[in-house]
Write an enzyme that holds these catalytic residues in place. Structure first.
Site, mmCIF file in Angstrom:
data_model
loop_
_atom_site.group_PDB
_atom_site.id
_atom_site.type_symbol
_atom_site.label_atom_id
_atom_site.label_comp_id
_atom_site.label_asym_id
_atom_site.label_seq_id
_atom_site.Cartn_x
_atom_site.Cartn_y
_atom_site.Cartn_z
ATOM 1 N N GLY A 49 0.817 -1.212 0.000
ATOM 2 C CA GLY A 49 0.000 0.000 0.000
ATOM 3 C C GLY A 49 0.848 1.258 0.000
ATOM 4 O O GLY A 49 0.615 2.176 -0.795
ATOM 5 N N MET A 96 4.913 3.033 1.793
ATOM 6 C CA MET A 96 6.185 2.747 2.473
ATOM 7 C C MET A 96 6.745 4.002 3.125
ATOM 8 O O MET A 96 6.804 5.060 2.512
ATOM 9 C CB MET A 96 7.164 2.166 1.433
ATOM 10 C CG MET A 96 8.535 1.867 1.989
ATOM 11 S SD MET A 96 8.452 0.592 3.284
ATOM 12 C CE MET A 96 9.877 1.050 4.248
ATOM 13 N N ASN A 106 9.666 5.293 3.958
ATOM 14 C CA ASN A 106 11.047 5.742 3.819
ATOM 15 C C ASN A 106 11.255 7.117 4.460
ATOM 16 O O ASN A 106 10.429 8.006 4.311
ATOM 17 C CB ASN A 106 11.393 5.867 2.331
ATOM 18 C CG ASN A 106 10.897 4.696 1.544
ATOM 19 O OD1 ASN A 106 11.256 3.567 1.814
ATOM 20 N ND2 ASN A 106 10.006 4.946 0.592
ATOM 21 N N HIS A 165 -0.589 6.363 8.937
ATOM 22 C CA HIS A 165 0.237 5.205 9.305
ATOM 23 C C HIS A 165 1.699 5.424 8.909
ATOM 24 O O HIS A 165 2.600 5.282 9.734
ATOM 25 C CB HIS A 165 -0.326 3.952 8.622
ATOM 26 C CG HIS A 165 0.461 2.707 8.856
ATOM 27 N ND1 HIS A 165 0.105 1.766 9.797
ATOM 28 C CD2 HIS A 165 1.590 2.233 8.274
ATOM 29 C CE1 HIS A 165 0.988 0.773 9.780
ATOM 30 N NE2 HIS A 165 1.894 1.038 8.858
ATOM 31 N N GLU A 166 1.916 5.771 7.660
ATOM 32 C CA GLU A 166 3.304 5.925 7.199
ATOM 33 C C GLU A 166 3.971 7.104 7.906
ATOM 34 O O GLU A 166 5.145 7.049 8.259
ATOM 35 C CB GLU A 166 3.367 6.101 5.677
ATOM 36 C CG GLU A 166 2.671 5.007 4.869
ATOM 37 C CD GLU A 166 3.041 3.581 5.250
ATOM 38 O OE1 GLU A 166 4.130 3.366 5.815
ATOM 39 O OE2 GLU A 166 2.221 2.667 5.000
ATOM 40 N N HIS A 221 5.104 6.148 11.391
ATOM 41 C CA HIS A 221 6.320 5.333 11.411
ATOM 42 C C HIS A 221 7.565 6.189 11.629
ATOM 43 O O HIS A 221 8.608 5.672 12.034
ATOM 44 C CB HIS A 221 6.497 4.590 10.080
ATOM 45 C CG HIS A 221 5.882 3.220 10.046
ATOM 46 N ND1 HIS A 221 6.006 2.301 11.057
ATOM 47 C CD2 HIS A 221 5.170 2.587 9.064
ATOM 48 C CE1 HIS A 221 5.387 1.169 10.715
ATOM 49 N NE2 HIS A 221 4.862 1.326 9.516
HETATM 50 N N1 BES Z 1 6.292 -0.816 5.964
HETATM 51 C C1 BES Z 1 5.050 -1.111 5.358
HETATM 52 C C2 BES Z 1 5.120 -1.328 3.879
HETATM 53 C C3 BES Z 1 5.843 -2.568 3.426
HETATM 54 C C4 BES Z 1 5.524 -3.784 3.899
HETATM 55 C C5 BES Z 1 6.787 -2.512 2.456
HETATM 56 C C6 BES Z 1 6.182 -4.913 3.433
HETATM 57 C C7 BES Z 1 7.439 -3.630 2.012
HETATM 58 C C8 BES Z 1 7.140 -4.841 2.495
HETATM 59 C C9 BES Z 1 4.029 0.014 5.567
HETATM 60 O O1 BES Z 1 4.259 0.790 6.683
HETATM 61 C C10 BES Z 1 2.700 -0.636 5.742
HETATM 62 O O2 BES Z 1 2.515 -1.277 6.732
HETATM 63 N N2 BES Z 1 1.804 -0.477 4.776
HETATM 64 C C11 BES Z 1 0.537 -1.121 4.751
HETATM 65 C C12 BES Z 1 -0.594 -0.160 4.960
HETATM 66 C C13 BES Z 1 -0.840 0.194 6.382
HETATM 67 C C14 BES Z 1 -1.926 1.218 6.505
HETATM 68 C C15 BES Z 1 -1.170 -0.990 7.249
HETATM 69 C C16 BES Z 1 0.407 -1.732 3.376
HETATM 70 O O3 BES Z 1 1.238 -1.420 2.523
HETATM 71 O O4 BES Z 1 -0.492 -2.531 3.181
HETATM 72 ZN ZN ZN Z 2 3.571 -0.030 8.466
#
Ligand code: BES
Ligand code: ZN
Length: 882
Positions: free
Chosen positions: A267, A269, A271, A303-304, A307
């Site tokens: 969804g 990231m 960074n 969410h991001e 982080h």
């Molecule tokens: N750190 C993750 C994204 C991620 C996960 C990148 C696995 C690469 C591999 C990000 O913070 C995240 O958790 N994104 C979720 C959405 C969130 C609202 C729960 C996602 O991408 O589904």
């Molecule tokens: Zn996350």
């Protein structure tokens, strides 16, 4: 591509890194036919490592090594060893500089890990192990370094060049090229590195922090999306303010950037300073995004952003600790969303996901603890357990400590571990130290997999006025884990009197009965507890596990009277909804089981009738209560489910209810429809939700008035929520020619918009009318379908297998064979997505024997595919061997 037999990595084998990297200097030369990456690392031996003269081992994946130099001296071929996965230098000094040059091909990168191209733009995805696809590096989160990144590219095709931190230098080069250099002052693990280069427009805003610093906020998108960024920027500012007020967390860089890309495995990231988003999770306009999408964007942006503290400033020591950042951050974004809208509705949505999908995962072959003990491929562990159960675990700490002590605990955690890579245990310890509470038994939530089950029984002693409640807990066996210990469970409850009033909860040792609370959080720590409530003049109706205070299953012999009573009287909004769900489940289950045609429970009809007519209730909650439990949840609850029978019975009940409530539904539709201007306030969102729910019910019985209302709404709609609501209702009806017509019109109108086309695919793939296998095949052949785009694959293939259960579980096995085919096909281009997509087949053991045998054989076909990726290998083998 990785080797076929991946190795298992164990938490118990964790060792501190032998070498640390203090600084990384990167230079990217970006070209059409590839990219050259110059990397200079300042390396030193880790004083905490006992391996004195360990070789230096750097991770690498799909890299072409051009040169290696140590302290300025080029190494000869015999000075290092290069394998598929590593670059090893046997002898290195205690401190040195290492220069490595690699060549990579972003334009051919279909895995979407590392550096790749999406709609002509260069972008990166490094979590969890993508940085090693860019250059050789100790690619583990406990190696934290300061990054300086220079990007060189063609000025025409890549006018915008971005990386983490602040831009410190820029200028022109020969041949129409230019460069920008970025510097990130905060040490970070490699998984938080990011780079973007492309032809993008910038949308700008500012945020003034609590200490008065002005932060430059920027969203970068392709020009065609320039009008879809407002909502994300507003959401970002709300999240920044909320994190200051709720957690005392201020943003730390002077600039915060978000980039939207179309091809993205996940969804979004986080960074550092440069979040990268899947377009579908950030772009929105009234015309193209539904209310649900608006809400989802708000929560993902938050969410991001969150982080930045829970993940970036304090990061994970190793990937077994993933829930440290994800579980905590999901808890943070869920609380934020609850504060921005209806907290009850938010809780209902989250619990629905948890009970439908996480409970199923926890009962399946890939069940694992919130802190796993081993894995083969880490990208398979971005699971509902890590995220949603991990969230529940943090929420339970919040419930046990209360808001003030929890805040003391989070302050201590951030202060104590700022700049460090830590463990879930460090998180729990900070909570213990700040609160003085002992959470040693609570830690089992991180170690034991499986959903605990609470069996509740009660009796009332009318002579003594005592109500006794006994709660027994057990934790089921899961792969590799048996004989589990009782866990520490916060169990919130209330008791209701005959008129629906909440009764004071006086426990046997309470001194002051007069001031007894009406809600309590009981703490379960043993296999069995009995609680005695005194001073009750009548047998109460218990309201158990209020607000879903723990991720457990509750078994209690509710009568239908009790459920109806709770449905209309419980002061806990969540439990009010839950009582309605339990009643509907009970009705549907009893009809699935019976062979004769039995009448549908008339009291259920009356309960829905009064819900529909009650304008004094929170209309958002009414809309939720008017939704029958999903097929997926009914399947999850059943042993050896016969999917076709569940599907038929649910439809029958829905048809019966809609027929009985037809007039009220039409009335409800009109009451919630008017000439209101479009706004995204809780009230208007609830109105739209309710009128579209009413439409869906009416079209279930192919009501002509309903059809006309839907067609009229579709042509008059000024927003995607109403348009999609009407489209979905029509597509799921038996009006075949209208269905074809509205689908064609809709596509013609929105074909230029990928996010809307994805919704258009989903409506069809999830419909048992428009999404039978031949139609799904046709969608895959559609010109807008793209095998390289994860969103398109998800919107057809994953939606079909996950939401169109009757078609997917066709007794002839064709749905299973279809999924196996698509998984095999995808594994060669994008193994992460292939491994996620196969999930429905891995649950083969759960189903009735005829289904289960066919699922298993489809899975075996995937297992036998040549050159199976590590990702798919792990999931398929664990599922077949369980
Ligand atoms: N750190 C993750 C994204 C991620 C996960 C990148 C696995 C690469 C591999 C990000 O913070 C995240 O958790 N994104 C979720 C959405 C969130 C609202 C729960 C996602 O991408 O589904
Ligand atoms: Zn996350």
């Amino acid at each position: 591509m990785r080797t076929n037999q991946p190795t298992t990595i164990h938490l118990s084998e964790y060792k501190v890194p032998a070498y640390l990297v203090d600084a990384v200097d990167l230079c990217f030369e970006l070209f059409d036919d590839g990219a050259r990456v110059h990397s200079t690392l300042s390396v030193r031996h880790n004083p905490e490592s006992t391996e004195e003269s360990a070789p230096l081992a750097l991770d690498g994946d799909s890299l072409k090594l051009e040169s290696v130099a140590l302290n300025g001296k080029e190494l000869a071929a015999g000075d290092y060893e290069e394998t598929d996965e590593q670059l090893v230098i046997a002898k290195v000094p205690v401190q040195f500089e290492l220069k490595v040059v690699t060549w990579i091909e972003p334009q051919n990168n279909t895995r979407l890990e590392g550096l790749y191209k999406s709609s002509g733009m260069f972008c990166t995805q490094c979590e969890a192990e993508g940085f090693r696809c860019i250059t050789y590096f100790p690619d583990r989160p406990d190696v934290m370094a300061r990054y300086r990144t220079r990007i060189e590219a063609d000025k025409n095709t890549c006018p915008v060049l971005l990386s983490n931190g602040n831009d410190v230098e820029k200028g022109d080069l020969d041949n129409g090229r230019h460069f920008v250099t970025w510097e990130d002052p905060f040490p970070k693990p490699s998984y938080l590195f990011a780079l973007v280069a492309g032809d993008l427009v910038e949308k700008q805003d500012t945020f003034t922090t609590c200490s008065g610093r002005d932060i430059d906020l920027r969203i970068y998108v392709e020009a065609r999306n320039a009008a879809k960024t407002r909502h994300a920027l507003d959401s970002l500012k709300r999240a920044m303010r909320w994190d200051e007020e709720t957690y005392g967390r201020e943003y730390d860089l002077d600039i915060f950037m978000i980039v939207a890309v179309d091809d993205f495995n996940m969804g979004a990231m986080e960074n550092k300073g440069l979040n990268i988003f899947n377009s579908s999770c950030v772009l929105a306009s009234q015309e193209t995004a539904t209310d649900l999408a608006f809400q989802r964007i708000e929560s993902i942006v938050a969410h991001e952003y969150f982080h930045n503290w829970s993940g970036n400033r304090v990061t994970c020591r190793d990937w077994f600790q993933l829930s440290l950042k994800e579980g905590f951050t999901v808890f943070r974004d869920a609380t934020f969303s609850a504060d921005m809208g209806s907290s009850t509705v938010k809780r209902i949505e989250d619990v629905t996901l948890l009970r439908t999908a996480q409970f199923a995962e926890d009962a399946g072959p890939m069940a694992h603890p919130v802190r796993p003990a081993s894995y083969m491929e880490i990208s398979n562990f971005y699971t509902l357990t890590i995220y949603e159960k991990g969230e529940e675990v943090v929420r339970m700490i919040h419930t046990l400590l209360g808001p003030e002590l929890f805040r003391k605990g989070s302050d201590l955690y951030f202060e104590r571990h700022d700049g460090q890579a830590v463990t879930t245990d460090d998180f729990v310890r900070a909570m213990e130290d700040a609160s003085g509470r002992d959470l040693s038994q609570f830690r089992l939530w991180y170690e034991q997999a499986g959903t605990p089950e609470l069996t509740v029984s009660d009796n009332y002693d009318d002579e003594q006025g005592v109500y006794r409640l006994t709660v027994q807990q057990s934790v089921p066996d899961t792969p590799g884990q048996t004989d589990k210990k009782p866990q520490h469970i916060p169990f919130a409850l209330g008791l209701l009197g005959a008129d629906g009033e909440t009764l004071p909860l006086t426990l046997e040792n309470d001194q002051n009965a007069a001031s007894a609370p009406v809600e309590r959080v009981l703490e379960l720590t043993e296999a069995s507890h009995t609680f005695e409530f005194h001073g009750l003049s009548q047998k109460p109706v218990p309201s158990l596990l209020r607000s879903f205070s723990a991720p457990v299953r509750v078994v209690y012999p509710w009568s239908r009277e009790q459920l109806l009573f709770l449905m209309s009287h419980d002061s806990d909004g969540f439990n009010r909804w839950d009582a309605g769900q339990r009643l509907a489940i009970d009705v549907i289950q009893s009809l699935v089981a019976s062979t004769e045609t039995v009448e549908v429970e008339p009291r259920l009809v009356e309960a829905y009738r009064s819900l529909l007519g009650d304008a004094t209730l929170d209309q958002a909650l009414v809309a939720k209560m008017m939704q029958l439990p999903s097929e997926a949840y009914l399947v999850e609850l059943a042993n050896s489910p016969d999917v076709a029978a569940i599907h038929r019975t649910r439809e029958r009940v829905a048809t019966y209810l809609a027929t009985a409530l037809r007039d009220e539904l039409i009335e409800c539709y009109h009451r919630n429809t008017g000439t209101d201007v479009y706004e995204i306030t809780p009230e208007s969102v609830a109105r739209r939700s309710l009128r579209n729910t009413a439409l869906a019910w009416l079209l279930m019985i192919n009501d002509e008035t309903g059809r006309d209302l839907a067609l009229a709404q579709l042509s008059a709609a000024d927003n995607m929520t109403d348009r999609m609501g009407a489209l979905r209702a029509l597509v799921n009806s038996d009006y075949a020619s209208e269905r074809t017509q509205v689908l064609t019109d809709f596509y013609e109108r929105f074909q230029e918009d990928p996010q809307v086309v994805e919704q258009w695919f989903s409506v069809q793939a999830s419909s048992d009318r428009a999404g039978q296998l031949p139609q799904i095949h046709a969608l895959l052949e559609h010109p807008a379908f793209d095998w390289k785009n994860p969103n398109k694959i998800r919107s057809v293939v994953a939606v079909f297998a996950g939401q169109n259960l009757a078609a997917f579980h066709n007794p002839d096995g064709s749905g299973y064979e279809f999924l196996a085919d698509q998984v095999c096909r995808l594994d060669d281009s994008n193994p992460q997505i292939a491994a996620r997509l196969v999930t429905p087949l891995t649950r083969w053991k759960k189903f009735a024997p005829a289904y289960s045998a066919l699922m298993r054989s489809a899975l075996e076909r995937v297992r036998d595919k040549s050159e199976l990726s590590a990702d798919l290998y792990e999931v398929v083998h664990k599922s077949l061997e369980s």
